[in-house]
Scaffold this active site. Structure first.
Site, PDB file in Angstrom:
ATOM      1  N   ASP A 497       0.828  -1.104   0.038  1.00 56.33           N
ATOM      2  CA  ASP A 497       0.191  -0.031   0.011  1.00 56.33           C
ATOM      3  C   ASP A 497       0.740   1.231  -0.126  1.00 56.33           C
ATOM      4  O   ASP A 497       0.375   2.461  -0.142  1.00 56.33           O
ATOM      5  CB  ASP A 497      -0.851   0.127   1.276  1.00 56.33           C
ATOM      6  CG  ASP A 497      -1.998  -0.761   1.151  1.00 56.33           C
ATOM      7  OD1 ASP A 497      -2.519  -0.646   0.008  1.00 56.33           O
ATOM      8  OD2 ASP A 497      -2.421  -1.251   2.062  1.00 56.33           O
TER       9      ASP A 497
HETATM   10  C1  BGC Z   1       0.193   1.228   6.076  1.00 55.58           C
HETATM   11  C2  BGC Z   1      -0.188  -0.148   5.578  1.00 55.58           C
HETATM   12  C3  BGC Z   1      -1.521  -0.415   5.177  1.00 55.58           C
HETATM   13  C4  BGC Z   1      -2.587   1.054   4.826  1.00 55.58           C
HETATM   14  C5  BGC Z   1      -3.760   0.740   4.930  1.00 55.58           C
HETATM   15  C6  BGC Z   1      -0.613   2.358   5.621  1.00 55.58           C
HETATM   16  O1  BGC Z   1      -0.226   3.366   6.438  1.00 55.58           O
HETATM   17  O2  BGC Z   1       1.487   1.183   6.237  1.00 55.58           O
HETATM   18  O3  BGC Z   1       0.284  -1.247   5.951  1.00 55.58           O
HETATM   19  O4  BGC Z   1      -1.995  -1.442   4.716  1.00 55.58           O
HETATM   20  O5  BGC Z   1      -2.032   2.074   5.626  1.00 55.58           O
HETATM   21  O6  BGC Z   1      -4.583   1.897   5.068  1.00 55.58           O
HETATM   22  C1  NOJ Z   2      -1.883  -4.020   5.313  1.00 57.17           C
HETATM   23  C2  NOJ Z   2      -3.137  -3.954   4.420  1.00 57.17           C
HETATM   24  O1  NOJ Z   2      -4.188  -4.403   4.976  1.00 57.17           O
HETATM   25  C3  NOJ Z   2      -2.759  -4.872   3.156  1.00 57.17           C
HETATM   26  O2  NOJ Z   2      -3.771  -4.721   2.148  1.00 57.17           O
HETATM   27  C4  NOJ Z   2      -1.626  -4.302   2.634  1.00 57.17           C
HETATM   28  O3  NOJ Z   2      -1.432  -5.144   1.468  1.00 57.17           O
HETATM   29  C5  NOJ Z   2      -0.228  -4.423   3.544  1.00 57.17           C
HETATM   30  N1  NOJ Z   2      -0.501  -3.935   4.703  1.00 57.17           N
HETATM   31  C6  NOJ Z   2       0.976  -3.971   2.885  1.00 57.17           C
HETATM   32  O4  NOJ Z   2       1.060  -2.490   2.752  1.00 57.17           O
END
Ligand code: BGC
Ligand code: NOJ
Length: 846
Positions: A497
Site C-alpha cells: 500500500d
Molecule cells: C500502512 C499499510 C496499510 C495502509 C492501509 C498504511 O499506512 O503502512 O500497512 O495497508 O496504511 O490503509
Molecule cells: C496492510 C493492508 O491491510 C494490506 O492490504 C496491505 O497489502 C499491507 N498492509 C501491505 O501494505
C-alpha cells in the site's frame, strides 16, 4: 520474564500475570456478534459492524493503553479489587487468564475470595455472557458486593466519539427489575436496543456514568464500588452505562454461579412500544429468561467448545516441531476465523471506524478459512465480487453492514481484482463446487433488479454478470493496463500500500492512502506481474477443470506474454526488480542507492513460475531465465533474512522520496520501510517449498512463529498465540518488536504456507494433492484432513531424510499406481465418498 504458557491439551493460552508487555487480545464471537476482549477484560462489543453498530464504548490509545471494557468490581469488606486486575489494579493473590477459542476466562483471587469470570458469545446468538462463579475459599463467612460495569455506545461509533453537542443530550434508558435497557435513538429511527442484565436478583443498579464513576473520578476509583452501593440512577442524556450491584452471602467453601447478559435486540417489524414512551421489552425478557434457566450458560459454553473442536478437526497434524504444531492445529486456524470475520476492521490497532472489509485483504483471508466453513467463504466471495466495477477496478473496501463499497479509504490499487481469482479457485478446489462461477453477481456501478429467485437481473430480465465474468474482467484489466515495459501499471499502489509511485504528496495533512494520483502515469509493478502469472495459471487450471480447453489456452497465452515481459524487463541480475516509477526508473535495483531489493517481487515471480529451473525458450532450449527464481531466493537470504524474519527491503530509505510515497515515510526498520512484514514472509516460504528447500522453509517459518517467541517475549511484546503484521527490522532500535497483531494477511498465508507448502496437503480440483517439502531432519509427520466430506489420515514417512519427492503411496494398504504421481508435484489422492475415512501412507525419497 514469564507471562504464560500454552496449555495445548485445553487449547488455551494461560496468561499468569496481568501486566503483559502489551495488552493481549482475544475475540469473542464468530458469526454476527463480536467482542474484543483483552486479558484484563478491556474491549467492546458490536453487531456485524464495529463502526455502524457498536454496543459498548472503548477509548482507543487511552492511558493506560487498555482502559475500559467489561469490568467487575468486588467490594469485600471494604477492600475493592477486580478479578482481571484492572481498573483498580489492587494486588491479587492469584491471577490467571485463559485465552480460549471464542472465550476469555479470567480468574482472580484475593483474601480467600475467588472470582472466576468467563466472557463468551454463545453460538448463533446476539448476546455476550459474563459467566461468574464466586467462591469463598476462606474459613470465614463473607458478604462481598459485586459491581458490573460497562459503558454504552450510541451505535455509530464515530459520531459517538466526536459529536458531543448531540450525543450528550440523547441518552435514554429504561430499567425493569434491575434489567437495563439502553434505548438511545430508539424513539426515532432505530428498531434495536441493548440490554444489560443479571440472571440473579440485584441489590441495585446505575445507568448514569456520573453517578457510578463520578465526574472527576477515573474508573480505578469509581464511586459506587468504593462506596459499596449503587444509587439506582436513571440516565437522561450524558453517558448511559450499565452497572449492577450484586450482594452475596457466602459461608466458607460456598460458591455461587450466575451471569450477566449483554444483548443486542433487534425488534424487527414488531411494534416498538408497549405504550407511549415505554419500549416493548418482550424480546429482551425472553433473552434474559433463556440465560436464567439453570445450566443454560454452561451448556452454551460447552457448545462453543464443541463447535471449535469440530471446526479444527478439518485439519489436524502431528508435527515434530511443537511450535509449528500448536500454531497449525489451533491458533493459526483460530486467527484465520478472526481475519475472515473482521478483515482489518477492529483490533487494538484498527479502531473499527477507519476500515471495513478490504477487497484484497478479504480475498486473501478466504485462503485460510475456506476449509473450515466453505459455505460462508462462498457467500463472502460473492459479496466481495459485487464491489468490483465493470471496468475491473474495485472498491478497496466495503462496510459489512451495508455490503456497499466505501471510497473513503482510497482506491485504484491495481492488484485488488487479481486476488479474487485466487480466492475463487481456492474455493472451487476445496469444494468442487463450480456452480459459484455461474452466480449472478453484477458490478457495483450498474443497476440491477431482483428476480423472483432473489438473484440480480438486468432490466431486460437477463441474469446479472456471473462470478466467472468478474474473473475474466480481472484478467483482462491487468492485460489492458500495462506500461512501457509491458508490465502492469501499479495505479495508486499494489499489495504494498505504501509504494505510491503516482502520488507525489507534499502536503502533510494528506493521507497517503487517499491522496490522488497524477494522471497518465506509467509507473509499473513487477509484483502485480508475478501475481498475474499465478492468477493466469490458476485460471487456466480452472478452465481445464471445466473442460474448456480453448479458454485454458487463452489464459496460458496471456500468461506467456506476461512472463516474457517479466523475464526481459524485470530481471536485475541477482533478483527481480520491484517496479518502475512514474519516470520509468527502476525501483528495487542494484542501481538504486536505497531500496535495492524488495521481497514481494522475488516471491511472486517465483510463485508465478518465472525463472523456473526447467524454463525453455520457444525452440525448447534452456531459457536464459532458467534458475532465476532460485537465485532470487538466494538473494533474499543474503540481503533480507534475519533471525526475526525477512525484512521487506534493503537498504531502508533514510529520507522521504517524493516519487515513492509512504514507503519512504516510515523510519528505517518499521512497516513497509524495511520492517519484517510477516505477511510477505509466507510467500517466500511457499516459494522455497516449490523449489524443494525444506530446511530453509522451516527455519524461515520459525523466525516469525509467535509461539517460538516466548523466550524473548520482553522484546517481542505481542501475543505469543497469534501472528503480528509487523516485527521491527534490523534497522530499527527495537529490532524484534512485534506490532499490529491479529488482523493481518499473515494468518491466512501462514496457514497456507505451513499446510500446503511445508506439509504439502493441497486441495486440488480432482482430489487432495500431497506434496510435502519438509526439513530433512523430520522423520515424517501425520495429518488428518477432511476433504469433500471424506477423512484422509495421512502419514508421511521420511526414511531417507529427503525434503521433497513422493516415492511411494499406500491407500488403505494398497499401493497407488505410478500413474497418479506427477513428477515433482507429489500425488493426487482420489476422492472418496462423504463420511468415509482412509489411511494414506506417503513415503518421501528418490
Ligand atoms: C500502512 C499499510 C496499510 C495502509 C492501509 C498504511 O499506512 O503502512 O500497512 O495497508 O496504511 O490503509
Ligand atoms: C496492510 C493492508 O491491510 C494490506 O492490504 C496491505 O497489502 C499491507 N498492509 C501491505 O501494505
Amino acid at each position: 520474564m514469564d507471562y504464560g504458557f500454552f496449555d495445548d491439551a485445553s487449547r488455551e493460552y494461560v496468561i499468569t500475570r496481568p501486566d503483559t508487555p502489551l495488552p493481549w487480545l482475544n475475540y469473542l464471537g464468530e458469526d454476527d456478534f463480536f467482542g474484543l476482549c483483552t486479558n484484563t477484560g478491556g474491549g467492546y462489543t458490536f453487531w456485524k459492524d464495529a463502526r455502524l453498530r457498536r454496543l459498548t464504548r472503548y477509548r482507543y490509545n487511552n492511558i493506560p493503553l487498555d482502559s475500559g471494557g467489561r469490568y467487575l468490581y468486588v467490594n469485600d469488606g471494604g477492600s475493592v479489587w477486580n478479578p482481571g486486575w484492572k481498573p483498580v489494579k489492587a494486588k491479587l493473590d492469584r491471577y490467571e487468564c485463559r485465552v480460549g477459542l471464542g472465550y476469555e476466562r479470567i480468574t482472580g483471587e484475593k483474601d480467600g475470595l475467588e472470582i472466576d469470570l468467563t466472557f463468551f458469545i454463545p453460538q448463533g446468538r446476539n448476546e455476550e455472557l459474563w459467566k461468574v462463579r464466586v467462591t469463598n475459599k476462606s474459613k470465614v463467612r463473607k458478604t462481598p458486593k459485586l459491581f458490573s460495569f460497562q459503558e454504552f455506545c450510541f451505535y455509530e461509533a464515530l459520531n459517538d466519539m466526536t459529536n458531543y453537542q448531540r450525543t450528550w443530550s440523547i441518552g435514554e434508558v429504561e430499567v425493569e427489575s434491575g434489567a437495563i435497557y439502553h434505548k438511545t435513538e430508539y424513539r426515532e429511527r432505530r428498531n434495536h436496543y441493548a440490554l444489560f442484565a443479571c440472571t440473579r436478583p440485584v441489590a441495585g443498579f446505575d445507568t448514569d456514568r456520573d453517578a457510578f464513576v463520578g465526574v472527576h473520578e477515573g474508573l480505578h476509583e469509581a464511586r459506587a464500588p468504593f462506596a459499596g452501593r449503587c444509587t439506582n440512577s436513571k440516565a437522561f442524556g450524558w453517558n448511559p452505562v450499565g452497572a449492577h450491584e450484586v450482594d452475596l452471602d457466602l459461608e466458607p467453601g460456598a460458591s455461587e454461579d450466575f451471569a450477566f447478559v449483554l444483548a443486542y435486540v433487534d425488534q424487527g417489524e414488531a411494534p416498538k412500544f408497549e405504550r407511549p414512551g415505554v419500549i416493548d421489552k418482550s424480546k429482551g425478557r425472553e433473552v434474559l429468561a433463556r440465560w436464567s434457566r439453570p445450566g443454560a450458560v454452561d451448556a452454551a459454553l460447552a457448545e462453543l467448545r464443541a463447535f471449535w473442536d469440530g471446526l479444527l478437526a478439518n485439519f489436524q497434524a502431528e508435527l515434530p516441531d511443537a511450535d509449528a504444531n500448536r500454531m497449525l492445529n489451533v491458533w493459526n486456524q483460530y486467527q484465520c476465523m478472526a481475519t475472515f470475520n473482521l478483515s482489518r476492521a477492529a483490533s487494538l490497532y484498527e479502531t473499527g471506524i477507519g476500515r471495513g472489509m478490504g477487497f484484497r485483504d478479504s480475498n486473501q483471508d478466504i485462503l485460510g478459512f475456506v476449509h473450515m466453513i466453505p459455505g460462508r467463504a462462498r457467500e463472502r466471495i460473492l459479496d466481495i465480487a459485487a464491489t468490483q466495477l465493470s471496468d475491473g477496478t474495485c472498491f478497496h473496501q466495503y462496510q459489512p453492514l451495508t455490503k456497499k463499497g466505501n471510497a473513503e479509504v482510497g482506491g485504484d490499487f491495481y492488484d485488488d481484482h487479481l486476488w479474487l481469482v485466487l480466492s475463487t479457485c481456492a474455493y472451487v478446489k476445496e469444494t468442487g463446487d463450480a456452480s459459484i462461477l455461474e452466480e449472478p453477481v453484477g458490478y457495483a456501478d450498474r443497476d440491477y433488479a431482483k428476480g423472483p429467485d432473489g438473484r440480480r437481473r438486468h432490466a431486460d430480465g437477463t441474469p446479472a454478470e456471473s462470478l466467472l465474468d468478474h474473473l475474466e474482467t480481472s484478467v483482462a484489466y491487468t492485460m489492458k493496463k500495462r506500461g512501457p515495459h509491458g508490465l502492469p501499471l501499479i495505479g495508486h499502489a499494489d499489495w504494498n500500500d505504501c509504494l505510491n509511485l503516482n502520488c507525489f504528496s507534499k502536503e502533510p495533512n494528506e493521507s497517503f492512502q487517499c491522496a490522488g494520483d497524477v494522471a497518465g502515469s506509467k509507473a509499473e509493478s513487477v509484483m502485480i506481474a508475478g501475481l498475474f502469472l499465478k492468477a493466469a495459471a490458476e485460471m487456466s487450471g480452472l478452465y481445464a477443470f471445466l473442460q474448456r480447453p480453448v479458454a485454458a489456452k487463452r489464459m496460458e497465452a496471456a500468461r506467456a506474454e506476461m512472463l516474457a515481459a517479466v523475464e526481459s524487463q524485470a530481471w536485475d541480475g541477482e533478483w527481480y526488480r520491484r517496479a518502475y516509477d512514474a519516470e520509468g526508473r527502476p525501483v528495487g535495483s542494484r542501481d538504486c542507492d536505497e531500496g535495492r531489493i524488495f521481497i514481494e517481487s522475488q516471491a511472486w515471480c517465483a510463485l508465478g513460475g518465472a525463472g523456473a529451473d526447467d524454463a525453455t525458450d520457444a525452440e525448447g532450449r534452456p531459457a536464459a531465465s532458467r534458475g532465476r527464481a532460485r537465485k532470487a531466493l538466494e538473494s533474499v537470504h543474503r540481503e533480507l533474512y534475519t533471525e526475526e524474519g525477512i525484512v521487506l527491503q534493503q537498504p531502508a530509505y533514510t529520507r522521504y522520496r517524493l516519487e515513492l510515497g509512504e514507503v519512504s515515510s516510515y523510519p528505517p526498520g518499521v512497516k513497509e520501510n524495511a520492517g519484517i512484514f510477516c505477511h510477505n514472509n509466507t510467500w517466500i516460504h511457499l516459494a522455497l517449498c516449490e523449489l524443494g528447500e525444506g530446511d530453509r522453509a522451516l527455519e524461515y517459518y520459525r523466525s516469525i512463529c509467535p509461539s517460538a517467541k516466548q523466550a524473548k517475549i520482553e522484546t517481542y511484546r505481542s501475543e505469543p498465540y497469534v501472528y503480528a503484521q509487523m516485527v521491527a527490522g534490523r534497522d530499527a532500535p527495537c529490532f524484534g518488536e512485534a506490532k499490529n497483531s491479529w488482523l493481518t494477511g499473515t494468518a491466512a498465508w501462514t496457514f497456507v504456507a505451513l499446510s500446503q507448502g511445508i506439509l504439502g496437503v493441497k486441495p486440488d480440483y480432482e482430489g487432495l494433492r500431497v506434496d510435502p517439502c519438509i526439513a530433512r531432519s523430520w522423520k515424517g509427520f501425520k495429518a488428518t484432513r477432511r476433504f469433500r466430506g471424506a477423512t484422509y489420515e495421512i502419514e508421511v514417512r521420511n526414511p531417507q531424510g529427503a525434503s521433497k519427492g513422493v516415492k511411494r503411496v499406500l491407500i488403505d494398504g494398497d499401493e497407488l499406481g505410478p500413474a497418479k504421481a506427477e513428477a515433482g508435484k507429489g500425488v493426487v489422492l482420489p476422492l472418496f465418498p462423504a463420511g468415509s475415512a482412509h489411511r494414506v501412507v506417503v513415503e518421501l525419497g528418490d
